[in-house]
Write an enzyme that holds these catalytic residues in place. Structure first.
Site, PDB file in Angstrom:
ATOM      1  N   SER A  94       6.264   4.100   4.639  1.00 39.33           N
ATOM      2  CA  SER A  94       6.550   4.592   3.268  1.00 39.33           C
ATOM      3  C   SER A  94       8.045   5.088   3.157  1.00 39.33           C
ATOM      4  O   SER A  94       8.414   5.455   2.186  1.00 39.33           O
ATOM      5  CB  SER A  94       5.781   5.659   2.863  1.00 39.33           C
ATOM      6  OG  SER A  94       4.545   5.035   2.619  1.00 39.33           O
ATOM      7  N   LYS A  97      10.142   3.553   0.618  1.00 38.49           N
ATOM      8  CA  LYS A  97      10.055   4.408  -0.724  1.00 38.49           C
ATOM      9  C   LYS A  97      11.453   4.823  -1.176  1.00 38.49           C
ATOM     10  O   LYS A  97      11.576   5.072  -2.511  1.00 38.49           O
ATOM     11  CB  LYS A  97       8.904   5.176  -0.896  1.00 38.49           C
ATOM     12  CG  LYS A  97       7.547   4.558  -0.995  1.00 38.49           C
ATOM     13  CD  LYS A  97       6.670   5.567  -1.042  1.00 38.49           C
ATOM     14  CE  LYS A  97       5.120   4.895  -1.425  1.00 38.49           C
ATOM     15  NZ  LYS A  97       4.499   4.399  -0.011  1.00 38.49           N
ATOM     16  N   SER A 152       3.257  10.427  -1.435  1.00 38.94           N
ATOM     17  CA  SER A 152       3.726   8.751  -1.150  1.00 38.94           C
ATOM     18  C   SER A 152       2.602   7.695  -1.662  1.00 38.94           C
ATOM     19  O   SER A 152       2.018   6.976  -1.036  1.00 38.94           O
ATOM     20  CB  SER A 152       3.527   8.581   0.633  1.00 38.94           C
ATOM     21  OG  SER A 152       4.351   7.588   0.882  1.00 38.94           O
TER      22      SER A 152
END
Length: 453
Positions: A94, A97, A152
């Site tokens: 993640s 991101k 997340s």
């Protein structure tokens, strides 16, 4: 001559079609040199960052660093103070991101409202981390970004991606943004960072994403937010907490003094990744740690240790490289060096981009088409001299042209081949780039990896 002219034109068209792989897939960087085992002319950020092992010009580095790659840099000057396998390609989880936010965050006003549909949530990978977005509920863009940064939430990511025109468009824009930032180790397959074959980045690239994102006040505010109230339907809300343990002090860790954010990541396949930023004495440092040997708190503990070193002994460190400035024409950008000799289980073992085999195929196709055209022309001339009627009926002539077209069949087949390759990613300007080469089945990230923090 009337019979020869169409064949000549077809042969020329075939030549042009077959020549496309030779020009469109010619290396714009050192990908071809890497595949041949030679060293590229330059490395993004400096030659030392292309070397394996620890790169540092100071003493006192933390002794217990088990990550497969890490990097310490000064956010303001861009100086890389120390690194280990800076350009090693690993699954980012993640932390990708950060690139998603840097790409999409400026597009929507925080107060803009959006009613989520079932279609917005239909393509979320199984096992994803979720913040709890519900179809039929209206959210502000601000709330959706809180779901992305704090929890997340892949559900929040996919809603924002659909608002942005869809997942495919968002992936293409993220890839273009990565290239603009000179993050040339990164290949984007999904906007959420979930485990997908070929989705890779590096400690160097993740640090570039953090640096670019922190230049946006909204990005900076979101990544430093500890808690927020999230809609639960109707007028109800529930509290969400940031999963960055150095920010909140969870799981037995103390909050790191001066921490700004930025983003953590974990999947059962990729392991732990984290990029953190902290400010002390007017100086802001960026640290990225990827895939430490231990689980749980190790990624945060090693990040904190590297930040401590940077604010202490690292003040006397001479830089070993630089964080590349964004922008500039592609043909003037430096290229990434060969990977270190050891490769991650999640890394792409073959650098993306055109291979020598692809170029050889293009050349062979060109030769085959020219040969086919010459054969067809010779065949017709032999037929004519062997006693063919001096003047065929118009219908017969049309049928002959329809069935005797070797020069057309090969080019059209070659033109269709790229469209059948589902592993391509559209780029700006309508061009398509081959996706990152597939790694061996035992080494490549697979879908379905559990996505947690």
């Amino acid at each position: 001559m009337r019979e020869c002219s169409p064949l000549s034109r077809r042969a020329l068209l075939g030549l042009a079609a077959a020549a496309v792989p030779l020009t469109a897939t010619a290396p714009a960087s050192a990908a071809g040199a890497r595949s041949a085992g030679t060293r590229s002319a330059s490395v993004v950020g400096g030659e030392r960052l292309g070397l394996g092992g620890v790169q540092v010009r100071a003493a006192g580095l933390p002794k217990k660093l088990t990550a497969q790659a890490w990097l310490v840099a000064d956010r303001d000057t861009g100086e890389v103070l120390a690194s280990y396998n800076a350009h090693r390609r690993l699954a980012p989880a993640s932390t990708l991101k950060m690139l998603f936010a840097d790409t999409v965050l400026p597009k929507f006003a925080p107060e803009q409202r959006y009613r989520v549909t079932d279609a917005d949530l239909a393509d979320i990978p199984s096992g994803s981390s979720l913040v709890g977005v519900q179809a039929g509920t209206t959210y502000t863009v601000e709330q959706l970004w809180q779901g992305v940064f704090l929890r997340s939430g892949n559900d929040a990511v996919h809603v924002l991606a659909h608002m942005n025109g869809g997942v495919a468009r968002t992936v293409a824009e993220m890839q273009a943004r990565a290239e603009y930032l000179n993050a040339l180790d990164t290949r984007v397959v999904s906007p959420d960072g979930f485990d997908h074959r070929g989705q890779i980045s590096s400690a160097y690239d993740l640090t570039l994403f953090a640096r670019a994102g922190l230049a946006n006040p909204d990005f900076r505010r979101h990544c430093g937010t500890r808690t927020a109230d999230f809609p639960a339907g109707g007028k109800k809300t529930f509290q969400i907490q940031n999963t960055d343990r150095l920010l909140t002090g969870a799981w037995g860790l103390r909050p790191y003094a001066g921490l700004l954010g930025v983003k953590n990541g974990y999947t059962s396949h990729a392991g732990n990744t984290f990029t953190g930023a902290a400010t002390r004495g007017g100086r802001t440092l960026l640290v990225t740690v990827m895939h430490p040997a231990e689980g749980s708190n190790a990624v945060y503990e090693q990040t904190a240790a590297l930040l401590d070193w940077g604010f202490g002994a690292g003040r006397a460190a001479q830089p070993v490289g630089l964080l590349a400035a964004p922008g500039g024409p592609k043909d003037s950008r430096p290229t990434v060096s060969p990977l270190p000799t050891e490769h991650s289980a999640h890394a792409s073992t073959t650098p993306p981009g055109p291979s020598t085999l692809r170029l050889a195929e293009g050349a062979a196709g060109t030769a085959a088409l020219l040969g086919a055209g010459a054969w067809a022309l010779l065949r017709r001339r032999r037929t004519a001299t062997a006693g063919a009627p001096a003047e065929a009926a118009p219908g017969d002539r049309r049928r002959a042209r329809a069935t005797d077209t070797p020069a057309e069949e090969a080019p059209s087949g070659r033109r269709r081949a790229p469209a059948a390759d589902s592993g391509t990613v559209p780029q700006q300007g309508g061009r398509r780039r081959a996706a990152a080469p597939e790694t061996p089945p035992e080494a490549a990230p697979q879908q379905g990896g559990r996505h947690r923090r």
